[in-house]
Design an enzyme around this catalytic site. Structure first.
Site, mmCIF file in Angstrom:
data_model
loop_
_atom_site.group_PDB
_atom_site.id
_atom_site.type_symbol
_atom_site.label_atom_id
_atom_site.label_comp_id
_atom_site.label_asym_id
_atom_site.label_seq_id
_atom_site.Cartn_x
_atom_site.Cartn_y
_atom_site.Cartn_z
ATOM 1 N N ASN A 131 -5.826 -2.948 2.219
ATOM 2 C CA ASN A 131 -6.029 -4.563 2.402
ATOM 3 C C ASN A 131 -7.319 -4.909 2.479
ATOM 4 O O ASN A 131 -8.356 -4.251 3.137
ATOM 5 C CB ASN A 131 -5.342 -4.843 3.710
ATOM 6 C CG ASN A 131 -3.699 -4.515 3.471
ATOM 7 O OD1 ASN A 131 -3.134 -4.556 2.465
ATOM 8 N ND2 ASN A 131 -3.195 -4.513 4.673
ATOM 9 N N ARG A 144 0.962 -1.055 -0.001
ATOM 10 C CA ARG A 144 -0.011 0.065 -0.034
ATOM 11 C C ARG A 144 0.748 1.151 -0.193
ATOM 12 O O ARG A 144 0.621 2.583 -0.742
ATOM 13 C CB ARG A 144 -0.677 -0.019 1.001
ATOM 14 C CG ARG A 144 -1.911 -1.058 1.231
ATOM 15 C CD ARG A 144 -2.947 -1.237 2.229
ATOM 16 N NE ARG A 144 -2.151 -1.632 3.465
ATOM 17 C CZ ARG A 144 -2.424 -0.970 4.896
ATOM 18 N NH1 ARG A 144 -3.509 -0.485 5.046
ATOM 19 N NH2 ARG A 144 -1.623 -1.203 5.798
#
Length: 91
Positions: free
Chosen positions: A37, A19
């Site tokens: 996520n 990320r």
């Protein structure tokens, strides 16, 4: 031309700074959106911006950062949202 794509990235993509790396790459490319996520171990992202920049970020997502092992990327086009101006990590 503005393009918007929702991505679902599978493989070893959590716990490898996916990320944060995607946020860095998106900002470098001038792409807005978000990444998060998912409970199943995959990563979901919404990316919007100039078509060439969005395509570059989608291509990047097939590899990700050095610790990632991407096995599948599913991409589906979406209408661009009007309220995205930066790329953020959602928790």
């Amino acid at each position: 031309m503005t393009e918007c794509v929702r991505l679902r990235i599978q493989g070893r993509v959590q716990g490898v700074w996916f990320r944060g790396s995607m946020q860095h790459e998106a900002r470098r490319l001038g792409v807005a959106g978000w990444v998060r996520n998912l409970p199943d171990g995959s990563v979901e992202a919404l990316v919007t911006g100039e078509a060439a920049a969005v395509r570059a970020l989608v291509a990047w997502s097939h590899e990700g950062p050095s610790g990632a092992r991407v096995t599948k990327v599913a991409a589906s086009p979406e209408p661009p949202p009007a309220d995205l101006h930066d790329f953020r990590i959602e928790h």
